[in-house]
Design a protein around this motif. Sequence first.
Motif, PDB file in Angstrom:
ATOM      1  N   CYS A  89     -28.738 -28.693  16.258  1.00  0.00           N
ATOM      2  CA  CYS A  89     -27.668 -29.940  16.624  1.00  0.00           C
ATOM      3  C   CYS A  89     -28.701 -31.107  17.033  1.00  0.00           C
ATOM      4  O   CYS A  89     -29.843 -30.823  17.267  1.00  0.00           O
ATOM      5  N   CYS A 110     -28.732 -23.770  20.857  1.00  0.00           N
ATOM      6  CA  CYS A 110     -27.871 -23.713  21.821  1.00  0.00           C
ATOM      7  C   CYS A 110     -26.430 -23.142  21.390  1.00  0.00           C
ATOM      8  O   CYS A 110     -25.672 -22.786  22.290  1.00  0.00           O
ATOM      9  N   CYS A 129     -30.537 -30.752  20.366  1.00  0.00           N
ATOM     10  CA  CYS A 129     -31.557 -29.817  20.127  1.00  0.00           C
ATOM     11  C   CYS A 129     -32.829 -30.107  19.618  1.00  0.00           C
ATOM     12  O   CYS A 129     -33.986 -30.158  19.895  1.00  0.00           O
ATOM     13  N   CYS A 138     -25.660 -24.442  15.356  1.00  0.00           N
ATOM     14  CA  CYS A 138     -27.101 -24.564  16.178  1.00  0.00           C
ATOM     15  C   CYS A 138     -27.590 -23.123  16.603  1.00  0.00           C
ATOM     16  O   CYS A 138     -27.093 -22.511  17.155  1.00  0.00           O
TER      17      CYS A 138
HETATM   18 ZN   LIG Z   1     -28.216 -27.085  19.810  1.00  0.00          ZN
END
Ligand SMILES: [Zn+2]
Length: 149
Positions: free
Chosen positions: A137, A100, A140, A97
Motif C-alpha cells: 500500500c 500490513c 508501506c 498489502c
Molecule cells: Zn501496507
Amino acid sequence: MNRQSRFSQFLESRNLRSTAGRRVMLQEISALGERHFSAEDLVARFRRRGRAVSRATVYRTLEHLLAGGLVRRLSLGHKHSLYESNLGRRHHEHLICLRCGEVTEFGSGTLERLLDGVCRRRRFVAQRLSIQLFGMCARCAEEGRAKRN
Ligand SMILES: [Zn+2]
Ligand SMILES: [Zn+2]
C-alpha cells in the motif's frame, strides 16, 4: 429481501436448521458491513463477547454462506482467506498489502468490458471474477523508501 430472510431461505433450501449459532454468525457478518474478515476474526469476536459459537460452526457456516453466494472469499495463499458479505454489494476487485494486510477495493468498467471481450472471443462462460493484486500500500511503500534512505 433483507439479509436475515435471504439467509433463512437459504438454510431451508439446503435442509439446514436455523440454529442460534448460525443466526448469530449472520448478525455478526452483517455488523461487519463492508469490511473484510477472516474466519479467525469471527472466532475472536465471539470469544470476546462471550458468545458460544464454536470454531467448527464458524468454518462450516462460512462454507454454506459461500456456496449460497451470501459471502465472497478472497484467497490469500497458504490457506489464508478473507471473507466479505456479498449482499447488496457491487462487484469489485482488491488490492492487498503484503506488509500490513490492508485490503483496498476498486472497480473498473474498462476492466470488466475487457474481460467480457476475452470471454466472448473464446466463447468462455465466466461464472466468477476475482482479481487480486498483491503488493504494498502507499503507506508501506513510503515507509520502505524512508528506511532505505
Ligand atoms: Zn501496507
Ligand atoms: Zn471487498
